[in-house]
Structure formats: structure tokens, C-alpha cells
Design a protein around this motif. Structure first.
Motif, PDB file in Angstrom:
ATOM      1  N   ARG A  12       0.735  -1.114   0.077  1.00 49.62           N
ATOM      2  CA  ARG A  12       0.037  -0.094  -0.075  1.00 49.62           C
ATOM      3  C   ARG A  12       0.650   1.266   0.014  1.00 49.62           C
ATOM      4  NH1 ARG A  12      -5.298   0.171   1.915  1.00 49.62           N
ATOM      5  NH2 ARG A  12      -4.960   2.231   1.319  1.00 49.62           N
ATOM      6  N   ALA A  13       2.036   1.208   0.519  1.00 49.02           N
ATOM      7  CA  ALA A  13       2.879   2.374   0.811  1.00 49.02           C
ATOM      8  C   ALA A  13       3.655   2.564  -0.260  1.00 49.02           C
ATOM      9  CB  ALA A  13       3.674   2.325   2.107  1.00 49.02           C
ATOM     10  N   GLY A  14       3.991   1.380  -1.033  1.00 46.78           N
ATOM     11  CA  GLY A  14       4.780   1.399  -2.119  1.00 46.78           C
ATOM     12  C   GLY A  14       6.162   1.572  -1.775  1.00 46.78           C
ATOM     13  N   VAL A  15       6.680   0.740  -0.906  1.00 51.08           N
ATOM     14  CA  VAL A  15       7.795   0.479  -0.376  1.00 51.08           C
ATOM     15  C   VAL A  15       8.143  -1.083  -0.320  1.00 51.08           C
ATOM     16  CG1 VAL A  15       8.005   2.596   0.764  1.00 51.08           C
ATOM     17  CG2 VAL A  15       7.590   0.397   2.089  1.00 51.08           C
ATOM     18  N   SER A  16       9.390  -1.509  -0.066  1.00 53.57           N
ATOM     19  CA  SER A  16       9.709  -2.787   0.229  1.00 53.57           C
ATOM     20  C   SER A  16       9.350  -3.134   1.384  1.00 53.57           C
ATOM     21  CB  SER A  16      11.145  -3.329  -0.161  1.00 53.57           C
ATOM     22  OG  SER A  16      12.200  -2.530   0.765  1.00 53.57           O
ATOM     23  N   VAL A  17       9.242  -4.474   1.846  1.00 55.21           N
ATOM     24  CA  VAL A  17       9.202  -5.163   3.212  1.00 55.21           C
ATOM     25  C   VAL A  17      10.267  -4.654   4.020  1.00 55.21           C
ATOM     26  CG1 VAL A  17       8.875  -6.921   4.595  1.00 55.21           C
ATOM     27  CG2 VAL A  17       7.694  -6.811   2.822  1.00 55.21           C
ATOM     28  N   ARG A  18      11.383  -5.092   3.255  1.00 52.67           N
ATOM     29  CA  ARG A  18      12.815  -4.859   3.824  1.00 52.67           C
ATOM     30  C   ARG A  18      12.920  -3.343   4.514  1.00 52.67           C
ATOM     31  NH1 ARG A  18      17.574  -2.390   2.518  1.00 52.67           N
ATOM     32  NH2 ARG A  18      19.374  -3.276   3.326  1.00 52.67           N
ATOM     33  N   ASN A  19      12.213  -2.488   3.498  1.00 50.48           N
ATOM     34  CA  ASN A  19      12.641  -1.017   4.224  1.00 50.48           C
ATOM     35  C   ASN A  19      11.554  -0.642   5.310  1.00 50.48           C
ATOM     36  OD1 ASN A  19      14.226   0.023   2.054  1.00 50.48           O
ATOM     37  ND2 ASN A  19      12.634   1.004   0.744  1.00 50.48           N
ATOM     38  N   VAL A  20      10.284  -1.547   5.485  1.00 49.08           N
ATOM     39  CA  VAL A  20       9.499  -1.384   6.661  1.00 49.08           C
ATOM     40  C   VAL A  20      10.463  -1.744   7.837  1.00 49.08           C
ATOM     41  CG1 VAL A  20       7.619  -2.180   7.820  1.00 49.08           C
ATOM     42  CG2 VAL A  20       7.379  -1.500   5.259  1.00 49.08           C
ATOM     43  N   ARG A  21      11.158  -2.749   7.642  1.00 50.25           N
ATOM     44  CA  ARG A  21      11.945  -3.221   8.695  1.00 50.25           C
ATOM     45  C   ARG A  21      13.155  -2.094   9.078  1.00 50.25           C
ATOM     46  NH1 ARG A  21       8.474  -7.215  10.054  1.00 50.25           N
ATOM     47  NH2 ARG A  21       8.452  -9.029   8.738  1.00 50.25           N
ATOM     48  N   VAL A  22      13.804  -1.693   8.115  1.00 50.63           N
ATOM     49  CA  VAL A  22      14.675  -0.671   8.463  1.00 50.63           C
ATOM     50  C   VAL A  22      14.199   0.552   8.995  1.00 50.63           C
ATOM     51  CG1 VAL A  22      16.301   0.924   7.081  1.00 50.63           C
ATOM     52  CG2 VAL A  22      16.103  -1.514   6.290  1.00 50.63           C
ATOM     53  N   TYR A  23      13.048   1.002   8.654  1.00 52.69           N
ATOM     54  CA  TYR A  23      12.486   2.051   9.375  1.00 52.69           C
ATOM     55  C   TYR A  23      12.206   1.681  10.734  1.00 52.69           C
ATOM     56  CZ  TYR A  23      11.854   3.793   4.443  1.00 52.69           C
ATOM     57  OH  TYR A  23      11.941   3.997   3.138  1.00 52.69           O
ATOM     58  N   GLN A  24      11.610   0.450  10.871  1.00 52.93           N
ATOM     59  CA  GLN A  24      11.468   0.192  12.252  1.00 52.93           C
ATOM     60  C   GLN A  24      12.591   0.164  13.197  1.00 52.93           C
ATOM     61  OE1 GLN A  24       7.790  -2.738  11.495  1.00 52.93           O
ATOM     62  NE2 GLN A  24       9.222  -3.367  13.335  1.00 52.93           N
ATOM     63  N   ASP A  25      13.687  -0.600  12.582  1.00 55.04           N
ATOM     64  CA  ASP A  25      14.868  -0.628  13.565  1.00 55.04           C
ATOM     65  C   ASP A  25      15.606   0.758  13.575  1.00 55.04           C
ATOM     66  OD1 ASP A  25      14.870  -3.470  13.363  1.00 55.04           O
ATOM     67  OD2 ASP A  25      16.085  -3.513  11.648  1.00 55.04           O
ATOM     68  N   ARG A  26      15.377   1.772  12.685  1.00 51.81           N
ATOM     69  CA  ARG A  26      16.014   2.901  12.986  1.00 51.81           C
ATOM     70  C   ARG A  26      15.057   3.921  14.098  1.00 51.81           C
ATOM     71  NH1 ARG A  26      19.918   4.849   9.512  1.00 51.81           N
ATOM     72  NH2 ARG A  26      20.826   3.381   8.105  1.00 51.81           N
ATOM     73  N   GLY A  27      13.772   3.446  14.299  1.00 55.12           N
ATOM     74  CA  GLY A  27      13.029   4.118  15.319  1.00 55.12           C
ATOM     75  C   GLY A  27      12.107   5.131  14.534  1.00 55.12           C
ATOM     76  N   LEU A  28      11.741   4.977  13.201  1.00 53.14           N
ATOM     77  CA  LEU A  28      11.081   5.961  12.327  1.00 53.14           C
ATOM     78  C   LEU A  28       9.702   5.598  12.434  1.00 53.14           C
ATOM     79  CD1 LEU A  28      13.486   6.645   9.406  1.00 53.14           C
ATOM     80  CD2 LEU A  28      13.283   8.101  11.492  1.00 53.14           C
ATOM     81  N   LEU A  29       9.547   4.139  12.616  1.00 54.73           N
ATOM     82  CA  LEU A  29       8.209   3.513  12.271  1.00 54.73           C
ATOM     83  C   LEU A  29       8.114   2.746  13.682  1.00 54.73           C
ATOM     84  CD1 LEU A  29       5.803   3.196  10.368  1.00 54.73           C
ATOM     85  CD2 LEU A  29       6.904   1.010   9.819  1.00 54.73           C
ATOM     86  N   PRO A  30       6.756   3.045  14.447  1.00 51.45           N
ATOM     87  CA  PRO A  30       6.603   2.365  15.742  1.00 51.45           C
ATOM     88  C   PRO A  30       6.395   0.874  15.289  1.00 51.45           C
ATOM     89  CG  PRO A  30       5.252   4.444  15.193  1.00 51.45           C
ATOM     90  CD  PRO A  30       5.870   4.191  14.071  1.00 51.45           C
ATOM     91  N   PRO A  31       6.553  -0.083  16.279  1.00 51.32           N
ATOM     92  CA  PRO A  31       6.249  -1.458  16.105  1.00 51.32           C
ATOM     93  C   PRO A  31       4.831  -1.622  16.026  1.00 51.32           C
ATOM     94  CG  PRO A  31       6.756  -0.863  18.439  1.00 51.32           C
ATOM     95  CD  PRO A  31       6.877   0.330  17.538  1.00 51.32           C
TER      96      PRO A  31
END
Length: 259
Positions: A12-31
């Protein structure tokens, strides 16, 4: 409110699952909210992903995006980030993660905390499972829970109230957002028919409203808390007096209530 698995969210967001994980690891995206082994992401996660993508497209670095998100979530203004070398220590502490093992949590909650209560804490988003135990993204929540537990409140009661407060705050957030969205999306109007210019104006207003609401809600809650403490202490004094408390003891309690 729609919820998505990580694959659906990424699509839906037009990004890869890997990027979702990266954003979470960097604290940009809440768990995500955990249900068993499945993580469920909300509309707010989708909106955050879209915002991150737009900022990356405009050339912002991860570090800058993180600082701006911290500022927005902590009620700070963009100027507060741009005119200082570092964000306020309190705001930063709210975003710093604390990692705890099962033994660490047991020591913190000496009166006892069950695995079921830990699972419930994960489901509520208070805790997040990690490879070495649990991650706490909001240490202040853990400190408050520890204080209440040490004072004799059960973990179950703390979790009950946490869940209730989350629901109340979701209602408060919906009220503030509706003040703007109702202006652009009238009753009976299909939001998907809204033109791009209107959507841009809507997003701008919401972004400007977010830090203001943090300060407004904080100020209103402080007033409500002081009022509630005063009323509660007055009730305690009245009950104590009715039960035959001595004048000196009643006076001491009255002074405490006034303070």
C-alpha cells in the motif's frame, strides 16, 4: 480502522518489506500490534510510511527525519530542531529504547508479573519482543508502571488502565483531526473524490495541528489532574471526618489536600 500485515502495508505504501523493517530498526516507524506471531499495522503506520517516503524523496536523511518526527511527537516546533544542536533531553528520552531481559522485568516488578501479562503488554504496544528479551520504546511508561506497582497496584490493574487510556486518547485524537477533516470532507461526500490541492491543504493543516495538540492536551490534562487530586483529597478528608477522625488528624489531611 484498517489493519495490515507487513506485506500488505509495504504494498500500500509503495515500499519494500525490507524498508519497513529498516524504518522500524531506525525508530522511524513504531512497532506493530502483535497478535500471536503476527504483527498488525494500522492506518497511522501507513501514513507514517508515506510521510517518510516523501521526506526521503525531498533529500532528507534518516537522522533529520528522525529528529523532525521526534519534534512533532513531543510537541516541539521545527524551529526547536533547526535552532538547537540537540533536541530537548526529555523529548529524546521519550524516544530512546530500553532493552530488558525477562529477569530484568522480574526484578522491576518484584510483586510478580506473569507471562500472560507480558504478552498483554506486547499486545498493547507497551513492550516489543526482541532477540534478547523485550524493548521498551517509551521508558516513561515503564517508570510509571514500576512506581504504581511498588505502591501496591497489580500489573493487571495497570494494564487495564493503560488500555482504557489508549482508547480514550484515540477518541481525543479523532476529535482533533475531525475538526479539520470535517471542513474538507463533508457529510455524505466521498473522500476519494477530494482533489489533490485539497488533500495537500488538509495534510498541511494536520501537520501544523499535531504539535499544538500535544501542548493543548498536556495543559488540559495537567489542570484536570490537579482538579481531580484536590477533589479526591477532599473526599478522603470528608470520609475520615465522618468516621470519627480527630481534629488534628483531619487538619493534617486537609493541609495535604490543599497542597
Amino acid at each position: 480502522m484498517m489493519e495490515y500485515r507487513v506485506d500488505d502495508l509495504a504494498r500500500r505504501a509503495g515500499v519494500s518489506v525490507r524498508n519497513v523493517r529498516v524504518y522500524q530498526d531506525r525508530g522511524l516507524l513504531p512497532p506493530p500490534r502483535k497478535e500471536g506471531r503476527t504483527g498488525w499495522y494500522s492506518e497511522s503506520h501507513l501514513a507514517r510510511l508515506e510521510l517518510i517516503s516523501r521526506m526521503l524523496d525531498r533529500g532528507y536523511t534518516f537522522a533529520t527525519i528522525s529528529e523532525l518526527l521526534i519534534a512533532a511527537q513531543s510537541g516541539l516546533r521545527i524551529e526547536d530542531v533547526l535552532t538547537t544542536d540537540d533536541i530537548d533531553d526529555t523529548a529524546r528520552r521519550q524516544r530512546e529504547s530500553t532493552h530488558l531481559s525477562r529477569e530484568d522485568i522480574t526484578r522491576r516488578f518484584a510483586r510478580g508479573i506473569t507471562d500472560g501479562e507480558l504478552d498483554r503488554g506486547v499486545a498493547l504496544g507497551v513492550l516489543a519482543e526482541s532477540s534478547d528479551g523485550y524493548r521498551v520504546d517509551q521508558p516513561d511508561l515503564l517508570d510509571a508502571a514500576t512506581l504504581l506497582h511498588d505502591a501496591g497496584t497489580s500489573v493487571g490493574r495497570i494494564l487495564d488502565e493503560t488500555e482504557a487510556v489508549q482508547k480514550d486518547l484515540d477518541d481525543v485524537a479523532a476529535r482533533f483531526v475531525s475538526l479539520i477533516t470535517d471542513k474538507f470532507v463533508g457529510e455524505g461526500k466521498d473522500p476519494f473524490d477530494t482533489d489533490a490541492l485539497t488533500v495537500g491543504q488538509l495534510a498541511t493543516l494536520i501537520d501544523r495541528l499535531r504539535p499544538l495538540t500535544h501542548r493543548v492536551v498536556g495543559a488540559l490534562f495537567r489542570e484536570a489532574m490537579e482538579h481531580r487530586i484536590t477533589l479526591t483529597m477532599e473526599e478522603i478528608v470528608a470520609q475520615f471526618s465522618a468516621a470519627g477522625g480527630t481534629a488534628s488528624e483531619g487538619g493534617a489531611l486537609s493541609q495535604t489536600g490543599e497542597a
